[in-house]
Design a protein around this motif. Structure first.
Motif, mmCIF file in Angstrom:
data_model
loop_
_atom_site.group_PDB
_atom_site.id
_atom_site.type_symbol
_atom_site.label_atom_id
_atom_site.label_comp_id
_atom_site.label_asym_id
_atom_site.label_seq_id
_atom_site.Cartn_x
_atom_site.Cartn_y
_atom_site.Cartn_z
ATOM 1 N N UNK A 83 0.843 -1.198 0.000
ATOM 2 C CA UNK A 83 0.000 0.000 0.000
ATOM 3 C C UNK A 83 0.873 1.241 0.000
ATOM 4 N N UNK A 84 0.599 2.138 -0.931
ATOM 5 C CA UNK A 84 1.361 3.378 -1.026
ATOM 6 C C UNK A 84 0.732 4.481 -0.174
ATOM 7 N N UNK A 85 -0.587 4.507 -0.110
ATOM 8 C CA UNK A 85 -1.259 5.583 0.633
ATOM 9 C C UNK A 85 -1.507 5.209 2.096
ATOM 10 N N UNK A 86 -1.033 4.033 2.519
ATOM 11 C CA UNK A 86 -1.174 3.636 3.906
ATOM 12 C C UNK A 86 -2.490 2.952 4.230
ATOM 13 N N UNK A 87 -3.365 2.786 3.251
ATOM 14 C CA UNK A 87 -4.665 2.171 3.514
ATOM 15 C C UNK A 87 -4.577 0.663 3.326
ATOM 16 N N UNK A 88 -5.465 -0.059 3.991
ATOM 17 C CA UNK A 88 -5.538 -1.498 3.812
ATOM 18 C C UNK A 88 -6.466 -1.868 2.666
ATOM 19 N N UNK A 89 -7.247 -0.884 2.213
ATOM 20 C CA UNK A 89 -8.219 -1.157 1.162
ATOM 21 C C UNK A 89 -7.572 -1.243 -0.215
ATOM 22 N N UNK A 90 -6.442 -0.542 -0.392
ATOM 23 C CA UNK A 90 -5.859 -0.471 -1.722
ATOM 24 C C UNK A 90 -4.399 -0.925 -1.691
ATOM 25 N N UNK A 91 -4.199 -2.178 -2.078
ATOM 26 C CA UNK A 91 -2.875 -2.747 -2.232
ATOM 27 C C UNK A 91 -2.524 -2.655 -3.719
ATOM 28 N N UNK A 92 -1.343 -2.157 -4.026
ATOM 29 C CA UNK A 92 -0.992 -1.841 -5.409
ATOM 30 C C UNK A 92 -1.204 -3.024 -6.353
ATOM 31 N N UNK A 93 -0.670 -4.191 -5.966
ATOM 32 C CA UNK A 93 -0.776 -5.334 -6.873
ATOM 33 C C UNK A 93 -2.216 -5.814 -7.019
ATOM 34 N N UNK A 94 -3.006 -5.678 -5.961
ATOM 35 C CA UNK A 94 -4.410 -6.092 -6.054
ATOM 36 C C UNK A 94 -5.200 -5.137 -6.948
ATOM 37 N N UNK A 95 -4.961 -3.835 -6.796
ATOM 38 C CA UNK A 95 -5.665 -2.864 -7.635
ATOM 39 C C UNK A 95 -5.283 -3.028 -9.105
ATOM 40 N N UNK A 96 -3.998 -3.280 -9.364
ATOM 41 C CA UNK A 96 -3.559 -3.469 -10.748
ATOM 42 C C UNK A 96 -4.236 -4.699 -11.357
ATOM 43 N N UNK A 97 -4.353 -5.742 -10.565
ATOM 44 C CA UNK A 97 -5.028 -6.946 -11.065
ATOM 45 C C UNK A 97 -6.520 -6.694 -11.290
ATOM 46 N N UNK A 98 -7.142 -5.918 -10.400
ATOM 47 C CA UNK A 98 -8.553 -5.564 -10.594
ATOM 48 C C UNK A 98 -8.746 -4.768 -11.888
ATOM 49 N N UNK A 99 -7.799 -3.871 -12.174
ATOM 50 C CA UNK A 99 -7.869 -3.105 -13.419
ATOM 51 C C UNK A 99 -7.774 -4.028 -14.621
ATOM 52 N N UNK A 100 -6.824 -4.960 -14.579
ATOM 53 C CA UNK A 100 -6.673 -5.901 -15.689
ATOM 54 C C UNK A 100 -7.929 -6.758 -15.853
ATOM 55 N N UNK A 101 -8.471 -7.238 -14.733
ATOM 56 C CA UNK A 101 -9.688 -8.059 -14.796
ATOM 57 C C UNK A 101 -10.845 -7.258 -15.389
#
Length: 288
Positions: free
Chosen positions: A228-246
């Motif tokens: 997480x770049x912004x310190x949140x547990x909701x947005x993990x970089x690799x998970x968000x990138x995978x969600x975008x790809x999906x």
């Protein structure tokens, strides 16, 4: 046959090395000669009300009458990504590599990166990280209405436009993909900061997902083990990138191709170079 190919390849490499060495060891050149990688141009933007520096790489043997693919590089300052990305482009166009067609690289130097690459946010955590934000709409207009026309007027109509963006640059590239997708036919999106505005882009419904979207578009999404770049547990970089790809892979258009690349050995600081290299390999597969 494999042995013969290896011998031929080594011969080509040795010949090329000798030519380069001879060129740079020529005593007639004298000392303290400049090593020129590209050139610097200044474009005044009426939209942004400022001058913007462009770092330009032209391929070897550049012909002003020919047409070339144009690679637009966000974070394109000399002390950012321009030098090493131009090097990756050069390497991939070597005759013995022949991965990438000879291309022009336009590095867009930053003035206020965080402002230019973000849409306006009312989220307190965003405003704490980026107090002055919200310039992305103007910056996209600059790319569409001023930068691309300038480049095409100076270097000719392109054989295709690619954009490369990492981190907040990946956020901006994603915003362009979702709002003005036909500005580019290839998108290299690396570690996009999709946590911005609590992942608003992941919740949107862009036209590129529709069945009637007909512009051929290739999208590479690369991410490392980044957390997480912004310190949140909701947005993990690799998970968000995978969600975008999906999200993009579930789109209904037959003209959109998506490539997802997880690089667990890289982090947010080290991923760009390897991801760009991988992107060219995926977006320009060798013909069998």
């Amino acid at each position: 046959m494999k042995l013969l190919c290896s011998v031929l390849l080594l011969s080509l490499l040795n010949i090329s090395t000798c030519i380069l060495a001879s060129a740079q060891n020529n005593d007639s050149l004298g000392s303290d000669q400049k090593f020129v990688l590209g050139k610097v141009e200044v474009l005044h933007s009426s939209i942004l009300s400022e001058n913007r520096i462009l770092n330009v790489y032209l391929p070897e043997g550049y012909d002003s009458t020919a047409r070339y693919p144009i690679i637009y590089l966000l974070d394109g300052s000399a002390d950012e990504d321009f030098i090493h990305v131009a090097g990756i482009v050069q390497f991939n166009t070597f005759p013995w590599v022949n991965r990438l067609p000879k291309s022009i690289v336009i590095g867009i130097a930053n003035i206020n990166r965080k402002y230019d690459f973000t849409s306006k946010s009312d989220r307190s955590s965003d405003n704490k990280l980026v107090p002055r934000n919200g310039g992305s709409t103007r910056f996209i207009s600059f790319i569409e209405q001023e930068l691309q026309p300038y480049v095409e007027k100076k270097y000719g109509s392109s054989e295709g436009n690619t954009i490369i963006g990492q981190s907040l640059g990946g956020l901006l590239a994603t915003e362009i993909l979702f709002t003005k997708p036909q500005l580019f036919d290839k998108y290299i999106i690396i570690s996009p900061s999709l946590w911005w505005r609590d992942g608003y882009l992941l919740r949107s419904s862009p036209s590129i997902l529709n069945s009637n979207y007909s512009a051929p578009t290739k999208i590479y999404i690369g991410v490392g083990k980044e957390g997480s770049i912004d310190g949140s547990k909701e947005h993990i970089m690799e998970e968000d990138a995978r969600l975008l790809a999906d999200k993009l892979q579930k789109g209904l258009s037959r003209h959109v191709n998506v490539y997802f690349d997880y690089l667990p050995e890289e982090d947010h600081s080290t991923i760009t170079h390897q991801a760009v290299f991988n992107a060219f390999r995926m977006l320009y597969p060798k013909q069998k």
